[in-house]
Design a protein around this motif. Structure first.
Motif, PDB file in Angstrom:
ATOM      1  N   UNK A 122      27.286  30.822  35.084  1.00 45.27           N
ATOM      2  CA  UNK A 122      28.184  29.700  34.809  1.00 45.27           C
ATOM      3  C   UNK A 122      29.578  29.963  35.377  1.00 45.27           C
ATOM      4  N   UNK A 123      30.061  31.191  35.215  1.00 42.30           N
ATOM      5  CA  UNK A 123      31.376  31.540  35.740  1.00 42.30           C
ATOM      6  C   UNK A 123      31.434  31.404  37.264  1.00 42.30           C
ATOM      7  N   UNK A 124      30.451  31.966  37.936  1.00 38.90           N
ATOM      8  CA  UNK A 124      30.471  31.987  39.389  1.00 38.90           C
ATOM      9  C   UNK A 124      30.183  30.627  39.997  1.00 38.90           C
ATOM     10  N   UNK A 125      29.530  29.748  39.232  1.00 35.53           N
ATOM     11  CA  UNK A 125      29.243  28.404  39.734  1.00 35.53           C
ATOM     12  C   UNK A 125      30.449  27.481  39.627  1.00 35.53           C
ATOM     13  N   UNK A 126      31.436  27.861  38.819  1.00 36.60           N
ATOM     14  CA  UNK A 126      32.633  27.043  38.662  1.00 36.60           C
ATOM     15  C   UNK A 126      33.665  27.451  39.715  1.00 36.60           C
ATOM     16  N   UNK A 127      34.050  26.551  40.622  1.00 34.13           N
ATOM     17  CA  UNK A 127      34.948  26.929  41.729  1.00 34.13           C
ATOM     18  C   UNK A 127      36.279  27.504  41.268  1.00 34.13           C
ATOM     19  N   UNK A 128      36.876  26.913  40.241  1.00 35.42           N
ATOM     20  CA  UNK A 128      38.171  27.395  39.780  1.00 35.42           C
ATOM     21  C   UNK A 128      38.073  28.799  39.192  1.00 35.42           C
ATOM     22  N   UNK A 129      37.057  29.020  38.365  1.00 37.99           N
ATOM     23  CA  UNK A 129      36.889  30.340  37.760  1.00 37.99           C
ATOM     24  C   UNK A 129      36.538  31.380  38.808  1.00 37.99           C
ATOM     25  N   UNK A 130      35.661  31.006  39.733  1.00 32.80           N
ATOM     26  CA  UNK A 130      35.289  31.931  40.808  1.00 32.80           C
ATOM     27  C   UNK A 130      36.514  32.327  41.633  1.00 32.80           C
ATOM     28  N   UNK A 131      37.386  31.354  41.927  1.00 32.77           N
ATOM     29  CA  UNK A 131      38.607  31.647  42.690  1.00 32.77           C
ATOM     30  C   UNK A 131      39.533  32.566  41.897  1.00 32.77           C
ATOM     31  N   UNK A 132      39.606  32.330  40.591  1.00 33.81           N
ATOM     32  CA  UNK A 132      40.446  33.178  39.750  1.00 33.81           C
ATOM     33  C   UNK A 132      39.932  34.616  39.740  1.00 33.81           C
ATOM     34  N   UNK A 133      38.612  34.783  39.704  1.00 33.56           N
ATOM     35  CA  UNK A 133      38.029  36.125  39.744  1.00 33.56           C
ATOM     36  C   UNK A 133      38.312  36.798  41.084  1.00 33.56           C
ATOM     37  N   UNK A 134      38.279  36.022  42.157  1.00 39.69           N
ATOM     38  CA  UNK A 134      38.529  36.570  43.491  1.00 39.69           C
ATOM     39  C   UNK A 134      39.972  37.026  43.667  1.00 39.69           C
ATOM     40  N   UNK A 135      40.876  36.444  42.888  1.00 34.63           N
ATOM     41  CA  UNK A 135      42.297  36.749  43.076  1.00 34.63           C
ATOM     42  C   UNK A 135      42.919  37.495  41.890  1.00 34.63           C
ATOM     43  N   UNK A 136      42.117  37.882  40.933  1.00 32.15           N
ATOM     44  CA  UNK A 136      42.651  38.640  39.797  1.00 32.15           C
ATOM     45  C   UNK A 136      43.311  39.918  40.307  1.00 32.15           C
ATOM     46  N   UNK A 137      44.551  40.202  39.901  1.00 32.49           N
ATOM     47  CA  UNK A 137      45.286  41.327  40.491  1.00 32.49           C
ATOM     48  C   UNK A 137      44.882  42.696  39.960  1.00 32.49           C
ATOM     49  N   UNK A 138      44.310  42.735  38.750  1.00 32.91           N
ATOM     50  CA  UNK A 138      43.961  44.013  38.133  1.00 32.91           C
ATOM     51  C   UNK A 138      42.616  43.890  37.422  1.00 32.91           C
ATOM     52  N   UNK A 139      41.964  45.036  37.163  1.00 32.70           N
ATOM     53  CA  UNK A 139      40.727  44.996  36.376  1.00 32.70           C
ATOM     54  C   UNK A 139      40.927  44.356  35.010  1.00 32.70           C
ATOM     55  N   UNK A 140      42.070  44.613  34.398  1.00 31.95           N
ATOM     56  CA  UNK A 140      42.343  44.024  33.081  1.00 31.95           C
ATOM     57  C   UNK A 140      42.420  42.513  33.164  1.00 31.95           C
ATOM     58  N   UNK A 141      43.073  42.003  34.212  1.00 32.75           N
ATOM     59  CA  UNK A 141      43.191  40.554  34.384  1.00 32.75           C
ATOM     60  C   UNK A 141      41.830  39.931  34.661  1.00 32.75           C
TER      61      UNK A 141
END
Length: 280
Positions: A122-141
């Motif tokens: 579900x996370x990876x199928x959502x474009x906004x969430x997938x983009x956020x995961x691709x650009x998260x600056x740290x493992x914690x984020x």
């Protein structure tokens, strides 16, 4: 059921990793499983051998590889790791290369992580969430995005069931008894298949279940995630099989239609395969 947040600790996340090839990328993901006491080095070798023997079917969506092997004594507990690459690498997949994200799964059995797989799909199928995961600056984020998965699931363009044309069944209804081409009426089963039955097939099953829910066909069709060997024996119970191109080649002629799905997270692609299968 294991929650996604329980399976991926911060220590199992590495971002912007330099890997010269797919073997190095998978090995990095395996090393994280070892360092978090999820599995041993033997399991990492099993993940590599899985690709060498079965092909790059673990690349289940554009840019995304889901590394795994069969449950084995090399798995100490069910867990996952997350590796985002600084430069994408090729796995040899015909349509989904190059890969920039490798998620590895080590599972004690084939069922305990079903809920987590559905959440990740579900996370990876959502474009906004997938983009956020691709650009998260740290493992914690990045982990915070995984933990805070509360975004409503978007409605894909092809989510109507079965068709929008005036002469077709209304989109909020479904035929009383769907019948696949060449099949009879009654309860149907569709198999989703991967090399090991615990990883990519569960991703595809989750996406198929979403389509069936929207079509309101869940009362007519059951879905089962399984492995290549079991699928050959279970094919006679099914009306169709959905799988990757590599696994379809391995299966060969099993006596029922086999539909190749390139993006296991795409409800649009699975929807189209279902429309073809059921002629709607």
């Amino acid at each position: 059921m294991s929650e996604l947040s329980d399976l991926i600790p911060v220590e199992a996340i590495r971002l912007d990793v330099a890997a010269p090839d797919w073997q190095s990328a998978v090995r990095t993901a395996g090393d994280l499983l070892v360092s978090t006491d999820v599995s041993t080095d033997t399991y990492t070798e099993e993940m590599l051998r899985n690709v060498e023997e079965n092909g790059p079917y673990i690349v289940i969506a554009p840019g995304f590889a889901f590394a795994h092997a069969r449950p084995s004594p090399a798995v100490r507990r069910t867990g996952m790791s997350w590796v985002r690459l600084s430069t994408p690498v090729n796995f040899g997949h015909e349509t989904n290369d190059p890969v920039h994200l490798v998620v590895a799964l080590a599972a004690e059995d084939a069922g305990a992580h079903t809920q987590a797989m559905a959440a990740l799909a579900r996370l990876l199928a959502d474009p906004d969430t997938s983009a956020a995961l691709d650009h998260a600056p740290t493992p914690e984020a990045l982990r915070q995005i995984l933990v805070g998965d509360t975004t409503p699931e978007p409605e894909p363009e092809s989510a109507a069931a079965p068709a929008r044309a005036a002469a077709a069944t209304p989109s909020d209804a479904a035929p009383e008894q769907p019948a696949a081409k060449g099949s009879g009426h009654g309860m149907h089963k569709i198999l989703t298949v991967c090399g090991n039955g615990v990883g990519t097939s569960l991703f595809l099953k989750s996406t198929l279940d979403k389509v069936l829910d929207r079509w309101k066909w869940g009362r007519y069709i059951t879905t089962e995630a399984t492995d290549t060997i079991s699928a050959k024996g279970k094919a006679s119970e099914a009306v169709a099989i959905m799988t990757s191109r590599e696994i379809a080649r391995t299966l060969g002629d099993v006596g029922v239609p086999v539909r190749v799905i390139e993006d296991f997270t795409s409800t649009k692609e699975v929807d189209a395969a279902m429309r073809d299968l059921y002629d709607v």
